[in-house]
Design an enzyme around this catalytic site. Structure first.
Site, PDB file in Angstrom:
ATOM      1  N   CYS A   1       0.627  -1.020   0.173  1.00  0.00           N
ATOM      2  CA  CYS A   1      -0.050  -0.009  -0.020  1.00  0.00           C
ATOM      3  C   CYS A   1       0.917   1.348   0.153  1.00  0.00           C
ATOM      4  O   CYS A   1       1.522   1.587  -0.874  1.00  0.00           O
ATOM      5  CB  CYS A   1      -0.997  -0.084   1.336  1.00  0.00           C
ATOM      6  SG  CYS A   1      -2.172   1.165   0.891  1.00  0.00           S
ATOM      7  N   HIS A   2       0.843   2.193   1.128  1.00  0.00           N
ATOM      8  CA  HIS A   2       1.610   3.277   1.111  1.00  0.00           C
ATOM      9  C   HIS A   2       2.961   2.960   1.580  1.00  0.00           C
ATOM     10  O   HIS A   2       3.857   3.895   1.578  1.00  0.00           O
ATOM     11  CB  HIS A   2       1.086   4.161   2.263  1.00  0.00           C
ATOM     12  CG  HIS A   2      -0.226   5.068   1.721  1.00  0.00           C
ATOM     13  ND1 HIS A   2      -1.335   4.119   1.964  1.00  0.00           N
ATOM     14  CD2 HIS A   2      -0.683   6.029   1.365  1.00  0.00           C
ATOM     15  CE1 HIS A   2      -2.448   4.864   1.565  1.00  0.00           C
ATOM     16  NE2 HIS A   2      -1.994   6.072   1.019  1.00  0.00           N
TER      17      HIS A   2
ATOM     18  N   CYS B   1     -13.066 -17.029  18.821  1.00  0.00           N
ATOM     19  CA  CYS B   1     -13.591 -15.685  19.848  1.00  0.00           C
ATOM     20  C   CYS B   1     -15.240 -15.991  20.055  1.00  0.00           C
ATOM     21  O   CYS B   1     -15.582 -16.988  20.560  1.00  0.00           O
ATOM     22  CB  CYS B   1     -13.518 -14.471  19.044  1.00  0.00           C
ATOM     23  SG  CYS B   1     -13.540 -13.172  20.157  1.00  0.00           S
ATOM     24  N   HIS B   2     -16.219 -15.196  19.504  1.00  0.00           N
ATOM     25  CA  HIS B   2     -17.513 -15.300  19.508  1.00  0.00           C
ATOM     26  C   HIS B   2     -18.040 -16.439  18.426  1.00  0.00           C
ATOM     27  O   HIS B   2     -19.241 -16.723  18.685  1.00  0.00           O
ATOM     28  CB  HIS B   2     -18.193 -14.000  19.502  1.00  0.00           C
ATOM     29  CG  HIS B   2     -17.854 -13.244  20.550  1.00  0.00           C
ATOM     30  ND1 HIS B   2     -16.844 -12.541  20.779  1.00  0.00           N
ATOM     31  CD2 HIS B   2     -18.988 -12.855  21.542  1.00  0.00           C
ATOM     32  CE1 HIS B   2     -16.901 -11.873  21.913  1.00  0.00           C
ATOM     33  NE2 HIS B   2     -18.139 -11.837  22.276  1.00  0.00           N
TER      34      HIS B   2
END
Length: 558
Positions: A238-239, A398-399
């Site tokens: 990207c940058h 996680c969930h």
């Protein structure tokens, strides 16, 4: 490829070794008794006779020796196991260094200490408001591939944080440029000022806004030049290519990046390659450049699996390829629970309708808040059941285990999850396991789960006693029996709970009383499906009943 790790569990005796492509035998003290088990010995012999890969580490070679498969082989192991190896007829190879491994046809053996370090190390150059997932994805994925990663930032030390930014395409909102939101607090694990660049095998440069100021930092540019001059790999996204341009490392190189960086890279002498998609990357010598944005629990597995050569489809109910799913950033900022901020807009790659599960080899279930409603979708439940019943790998984080619990596939399993999902896991019939450290994972059969802690409830109780949402517990003398066998007193004062509040009631074991005296059948029916989604009408009826009968519930309890 499907790999089997030797460990006795309830499903061991129905194992079909022909379904697996390789066998892994861990060390520790387990091999001492596993080497006496005839079913384990038979399993090892079957893999060895079929010439499938068998990898054994540390004390695991005790099992190989007991199986009689070492005769004529070259083998190493933990030094204390040398006698077993030699008596098993193998040629002993001294482990030097201790983490060295040896290969003899289909057999791979090693002697590795628990704290042995990866053989490769990469430096991740961070800065404030670097792109959130352009830092975390390589940080996690490379470690998963066995490569150590040191995350550093000029002017900061190990333990400090770099603020990250979430940059998304403005096209979703009708803008001509990307949008930006606050991301996670990314923890550094090494000191920039103490880095010996010669000890690293590669350099990674995330994008975001950090490269704007890192590109004018001479110590950063000096670091990049040292890697570039040494010919070591440099990955930039990207940058991040702004730093390469400032260091003079792209001159005469083929290079791609975010579209907006084209002019500056051309000015720096690069041969600009226009990216056709956001997944494009270009390699020229030791420099690899590209542009792609990710999500922790969605895009880490999404991109990591693609890097391993897997085809990955991201789908969501009622959505099609090209649609987006907004993500959430859950972070810990000193409060009693995590904060939530808007995350990326994740682009789906396939349509959910007409999905043929049989054409896929594995299922990944991310966490966040999505599992709360996905666990109520019958098509999602059916999809999970199909993968589990076919014994294909299922990974949940996680969930995400809320969906597994709702699908009824956790019964008899050992499982971990995010701490607040413990109730769903236990009520789903699983044995709760605590990961140590927090970012650990558990694999049992085809099921892989991440992220959780645990206190295991008394397994000697029957399921109808342990899972408090399954029927009426004994109520005598103003006391109710808890899942751990203890008793708690109650005053019979009215208690009203709404929405997710019932998770606390269930954890306290008092829903046995509620299911008896307030809204007996509706609560029992709904909590068996999804505890945290009790409709408002039930709350209203419960409050109305409490107001009618007052605080004396003794007649109703009976």
């Amino acid at each position: 490829m499907c790999c089997l790790i030797v460990a006795k569990n309830p499903c061991f005796f129905c194992l079909d070794a022909s379904n697996y492509d390789a066998l892994v035998i861990p060390g520790g003290r387990a091999p001492e008794y596993l080497a006496l088990d005839e079913t384990v010995i038979a399993l090892v012999k079957e893999f060895m006779h079929s010439k499938k890969p068998v990898a054994s580490i540390c004390h695991g070679q005790q099992i190989l020796a007991a199986a009689g498969v070492l005769k004529g082989r070259k083998c190493t192991a933990y030094p204390a196991v040398k006698l077993n190896v030699v008596l098993g007829g193998a040629t002993w190879l001294e482990p030097d260094p201790i983490d060295r491994c040896y290969t003899d046809e289909n057999l791979v053996t090693a002697s590795a200490m628990a704290n042995c370090k990866p053989q490769k190390k990469v430096l991740l150059l961070c800065g404030d408001f670097m792109e959130d997932y352009e830092a975390m994805v390589p940080f996690q994925a490379l470690q998963a591939y066995g490569i150590a990663v040191d995350a550093v930032c000029p002017g900061k030390k190990a333990g400090d944080c770099c603020r990250t930014a979430i940059q998304d395409s403005g096209a979703y909102h009708g803008y001509q440029t990307f949008t930006e939101k606050r991301g996670h607090n990314f923890s550094l694990n090494a000191n920039f000022d103490e880095v010996d660049f010669s000890k690293y095998d590669g350099l990674l440069l995330p994008g975001g806004r950090a490269p704007e100021y890192l590109a004018i930092n001479e110590s950063v540019l000096d670091c990049v030049r040292k890697f570039s001059d040494s010919g070591k790999p440099i990955g930039s996204i990207c940058h991040g290519q702004l730093i390469l341009a400032a260091a003079g490392s792209v001159k005469g190189r083929k290079c791609t990046a975010l579209h907006a960086l084209g002019p500056v890279l051309i000015d720096a002498g690069a041969h600009w390659i226009e990216p056709k998609t956001r997944m494009d990357c270009v390699a020229d010598g030791n420099i690899i450049t590209g542009d792609f944005m990710e999500d922790y629990e969605v895009t880490v597995p999404f991109q990591s699996l693609q890097a391993l050569g897997c085809h990955v489809d991201a789908v969501s109910p009622k959505k099609k390829a090209g649609d987006i799913c907004p993500t959430a950033v859950h972070d810990f900022e000193g409060d009693q629970t995590y904060s939530e901020k808007p995350g990326h807009n994740f682009i789906l790659t396939a349509s959910y309708e007409g999905l043929d599960a049989s054409s896929y080899d594995a299922l990944v279930i991310p966490g966040g808040r999505a599992p709360e409603y996905l666990a109520l979708d019958e098509t999602v439940i059916a999809l999970v059941k199909e993968f589990m019943q076919s014994r294909k790998p299922v990974a949940s984080i996680c969930h995400g285990q809320q969906i597994l619990a709702a699908a009824g596939v956790l019964k008899g399993r050992r499982c971990t999850a995010y701490p607040t999902v413990k109730l769903n896991v236990v009520l789903g019939g699983a044995t709760w396991l605590e990961p140590d450290p927090m970012l650990s994972w558990k694999a049992f059969g085809s099921l892989v789960e991440y992220f959780g802690i645990a206190v295991q409830w008394n397994s000697s109780k029957s399921s109808e006693q342990v899972t408090c949402m399954r029927g009426c517990g004994a109520v005598e003398n103003g006391e109710i029996e808890q899942p751990n066998g203890n008793y708690a007193s109650f005053s019979r004062k009215p208690v009203a709970s709404i929405c997710h509040g019932q998770q606390i009631l269930a954890a306290a074991g008092v829903l046995k009383v509620v299911s008896c005296c307030l809204v007996r059948k509706p609560v029992r029916r709904l909590t068996n499906t999804m505890l945290s989604h009790v409709p408002w009408i039930i709350i209203f009826n419960a409050i109305k009943l409490v107001l009618e009968i007052g605080t004396d519930l003794s007649s109703e309890v009976k």
